[in-house]
Scaffold this active site. Sequence first.
Site, short mmCIF file in Angstrom:
data_model
loop_
_atom_site.label_atom_id
_atom_site.label_comp_id
_atom_site.label_asym_id
_atom_site.label_seq_id
_atom_site.Cartn_x
_atom_site.Cartn_y
_atom_site.Cartn_z
N ALA A 247 0.85 -1.21 0.00
CA ALA A 247 0.00 0.00 0.00
C ALA A 247 0.88 1.24 0.00
O ALA A 247 1.86 1.32 0.75
CB ALA A 247 -0.91 0.00 1.22
N TYR B 71 7.98 11.68 -0.57
CA TYR B 71 7.81 10.28 -1.01
C TYR B 71 9.15 9.55 -0.92
O TYR B 71 9.23 8.44 -0.39
CB TYR B 71 7.28 10.27 -2.45
N SER C 275 11.05 1.94 -3.33
CA SER C 275 11.12 2.63 -4.63
C SER C 275 12.58 2.96 -4.91
O SER C 275 13.38 3.11 -3.98
CB SER C 275 10.33 3.95 -4.56
P1 NAP Z 1 -1.76 2.22 -7.16
O1 NAP Z 1 -2.15 1.49 -8.40
O2 NAP Z 1 -2.14 3.64 -6.99
O3 NAP Z 1 -2.27 1.36 -5.90
C1 NAP Z 1 -2.11 1.85 -4.60
C2 NAP Z 1 -2.71 0.83 -3.65
O4 NAP Z 1 -2.51 1.27 -2.29
C3 NAP Z 1 -4.21 0.67 -3.82
O5 NAP Z 1 -4.52 -0.68 -3.61
C4 NAP Z 1 -4.79 1.50 -2.68
O6 NAP Z 1 -6.09 1.08 -2.25
C5 NAP Z 1 -3.75 1.22 -1.61
N1 NAP Z 1 -3.75 2.22 -0.55
C6 NAP Z 1 -3.55 3.56 -0.66
N2 NAP Z 1 -3.66 4.14 0.56
C7 NAP Z 1 -3.91 3.15 1.44
C8 NAP Z 1 -4.14 3.10 2.83
N3 NAP Z 1 -4.12 4.20 3.59
N4 NAP Z 1 -4.40 1.90 3.41
C9 NAP Z 1 -4.44 0.76 2.66
N5 NAP Z 1 -4.23 0.74 1.34
C10 NAP Z 1 -3.97 1.92 0.74
O7 NAP Z 1 -0.18 2.19 -6.96
P2 NAP Z 1 0.97 1.18 -7.43
O8 NAP Z 1 1.73 1.84 -8.48
O9 NAP Z 1 0.43 -0.19 -7.61
O10 NAP Z 1 1.87 1.23 -6.10
C11 NAP Z 1 2.01 0.16 -5.20
C12 NAP Z 1 3.28 0.38 -4.38
O11 NAP Z 1 4.39 0.41 -5.26
C13 NAP Z 1 3.31 1.69 -3.60
O12 NAP Z 1 3.89 1.48 -2.35
C14 NAP Z 1 4.20 2.59 -4.45
O13 NAP Z 1 4.84 3.57 -3.69
C15 NAP Z 1 5.18 1.57 -4.98
N6 NAP Z 1 5.88 2.01 -6.18
C16 NAP Z 1 5.20 2.28 -7.33
C17 NAP Z 1 5.89 2.73 -8.45
C18 NAP Z 1 5.22 3.04 -9.75
O14 NAP Z 1 5.88 3.60 -10.65
N7 NAP Z 1 3.94 2.74 -9.92
C19 NAP Z 1 7.29 2.88 -8.38
C20 NAP Z 1 7.95 2.61 -7.20
C21 NAP Z 1 7.24 2.15 -6.10
P3 NAP Z 1 -7.44 1.79 -2.89
O15 NAP Z 1 -7.33 1.64 -4.37
O16 NAP Z 1 -8.56 1.01 -2.31
O17 NAP Z 1 -7.41 3.22 -2.44
#
Ligand code: NAP
Length: 237
Positions: free
Chosen positions: A82, A147, A134
């Site tokens: 999350a 972040y 990240s």
């Molecule tokens: P995403 O598609 O926006 O998904 C975010 C997820 O986190 C959703 O399931 C959301 O639930 C959940 N979430 C947000 N706030 C929350 C809370 N307070 N309690 C519980 N769940 C919560 O993002 P993603 O890209 O898959 O990212 C997943 C992880 O990968 C994150 O930690 C992000 O920092 C990391 N990351 C992503 C990238 C990238 O480029 N995408 C790069 C590096 C790291 P809801 O949908 O129900 O709100």
Amino acid sequence: MKIALVTGGNKGIGLEIAKKLKKLGYKPVINYFSDDVAAKKACEEFDFCSVKADVSKEEEVNKMVSFIIEKFGKIDLLVNCAGIALKQKVLLDVSYEEALRVVNVNLMGTILVSKAVLENMIANRSGIIVNISSVYGEKGGSCEAVYSATKGGINAFTKALSKEVADANIRVNAVAPGFIDTDMNAHITKEERESFCKELPLKRIGTTEDVANAVCFLVKNTYLTGAIIPVDGGMQC
Ligand code: NAP
């Protein structure tokens, strides 16, 4: 049956991780914050169980973990996925409330859920925790200072906790993705993506599958702990 709790598991990287863990023989329990529709769809499509809870709230986290342990008896694997990001902006434009929310969800969320599952894992003398960090946790990202700080915190937390719980046969590792194609980056334009890819050694944006494969590698490799695996197309170089 092995039980895996994946926070943020209703979409994006978390959903892909849950799908791959199921193939490894785990029963995934997906946590989410707000999107009931996405969670319901994932449960119906992949036979997951879902729990709605805000990972930044200790009471909600403890209730979620107690519910899972009552239902399944244990948690074998936790993936702290999350996370939230602000739209890119300079630190001077980030409000106190915005900064606090990012810290509370990304860093405190990882700490709180880890703490909540550890009692059960220590009692079972077995457990795996994988944190989703990240590339910015190591490198830092301009206009993403808060972040980046949360992800740097997750890296340090991963290393410190891995030393603390190794005696109980619990491994703690992290994956540090680069730019991955999910909702989190939906606001980035086609032109911005193209120019970003040109700079990247592997010349492409990462997929959720790239990240999930690294999580599975960490889960399977029983001699790995305290590791931060970059999955970023060469961005960290
Ligand atoms: P995403 O598609 O926006 O998904 C975010 C997820 O986190 C959703 O399931 C959301 O639930 C959940 N979430 C947000 N706030 C929350 C809370 N307070 N309690 C519980 N769940 C919560 O993002 P993603 O890209 O898959 O990212 C997943 C992880 O990968 C994150 O930690 C992000 O920092 C990391 N990351 C992503 C990238 C990238 O480029 N995408 C790069 C590096 C790291 P809801 O949908 O129900 O709100």
